[in-house]
Design an enzyme around this catalytic site. Structure first.
Site, PDB file in Angstrom:
ATOM      1  CG  ASN A   1      32.602  41.271  42.913  1.00 19.43           C
ATOM      2  OD1 ASN A   1      33.942  41.380  42.971  1.00 19.43           O
ATOM      3  ND2 ASN A   1      32.131  40.591  41.993  1.00 19.43           N
TER       4      ASN A   1
ATOM      5  CG  ASP B   1      38.140  36.509  36.316  1.00 20.37           C
ATOM      6  OD1 ASP B   1      37.260  36.161  37.262  1.00 20.37           O
ATOM      7  OD2 ASP B   1      37.631  36.829  34.872  1.00 20.37           O
TER       8      ASP B   1
END
Ligand code: FPP
Length: 241
Positions: free
Chosen positions: A70, A22
């Site tokens: 996503n 991340d």
């Protein structure tokens, strides 16, 4: 460099590390670059960490490359992530001496045909590599994985190939993408966020979590060393005393 570090980690190494890669977008934003550049740098960090884990003797590494959520991102960004995957898969396909076994966790069906074909080819070609198993979580979602397993079990019951009495945790786990693999001992999330984001919810029931204040593209073997040092201080009781 790896040789010098290996001696530090000879005991209490996790058998399986999960990483939520991340912070790529923030890394790019800080530099006034498009988000894709963060992912590009993130893919480099991933390659370095995969090799480092292999050299340390860690048998399994799982990275969260693309989640079922996503798809909500702009097409340009999704295409850039898929291109990075294509490049990586091409590289591991060619460089068998890397000795990395690649597996995929997730539903590959909705991916573009060429990415899916490459993924299956690389998984097949690398299946006997012994250096490390790298699971790439691709179009992966933990709840979707558990739902898929429940459906397959229901199907097996319907077919008469499985009986209700046979269903226990071990049986259930054998229907997950990670069948046959150890659960992650350690899950690392860089970038300062402190949540699981649908990453291995079943498998992480007893994982140790380490959250780090570094953006993934800046993550180096030194950060992994820090995490391993912290991991060694944790007392794992698995519900016992
Ligand atoms: C999360 O950061 C990262 C992703 C959704 C993509 C991760 C993909 C790669 C590192 C490249 C491809 C992988 C391989 C295995 C070659 P973010 O974009 O959510 O960052 P932010 O929270 O700072 O916006």
């Amino acid at each position: 460099m790896a040789d010098q570090k290996i001696t530090e980690h000879t005991d209490q190494l996790p058998a399986h590390i999960g990483i939520i890669m991340d912070g790529n977008g923030r890394w790019a934003k800080q530099r006034g670059l498009p988000r894709q550049m963060g992912h590009k740098q993130g893919a480099k960090a991933f390659q370095e960490i995969a090799r480092y884990c292999r050299d340390l003797g860690i048998p399994y590494l799982t990275v969260y490359a693309f989640s079922t959520e996503n798809w909500k991102r702009p097409k340009e960004e999704i295409d850039a992530i898929m291109d990075l995957l294509r490049s990586y898969l091409r590289e591991v396909y060619r460089h068998t001496e890397e000795n990395i076994r690649i597996c995929f966790l997730g539903n590959l069906e909705p991916l573009e045909q060429d990415v899916r074909d490459m993924a299956l080819d690389v998984a097949q070609k690398s299946k006997d590599n012994t250096g490390i198993t790298v699971n790439i979580a691709l179009n992966y979602g933990g709840r979707a994985e558990i739902t898929m397993a429940a459906k397959k079990i229901a199907q097996a019951i319907g077919d008469g190939t499985l009986s209700l009495d046979e269903i226990d945790e071990e049986c259930f786990a054998s229907y997950l993408y990670t069948a046959g693999q150890p659960d992650p001992d350690l899950i690392i999330r860089p970038s300062g966020e402190m949540r699981l984001s649908n990453f291995l919810p079943w498998q992480s029931a007893y994982s140790e979590f380490i959250f780090m204040n570094v953006l993934w593209p800046d993550f180096t073997p030194n950060h992994l060393d820090q995490a391993l040092k912290e991991y060694r201080t944790r007392s794992r009781r698995f519900g016992g005393i």
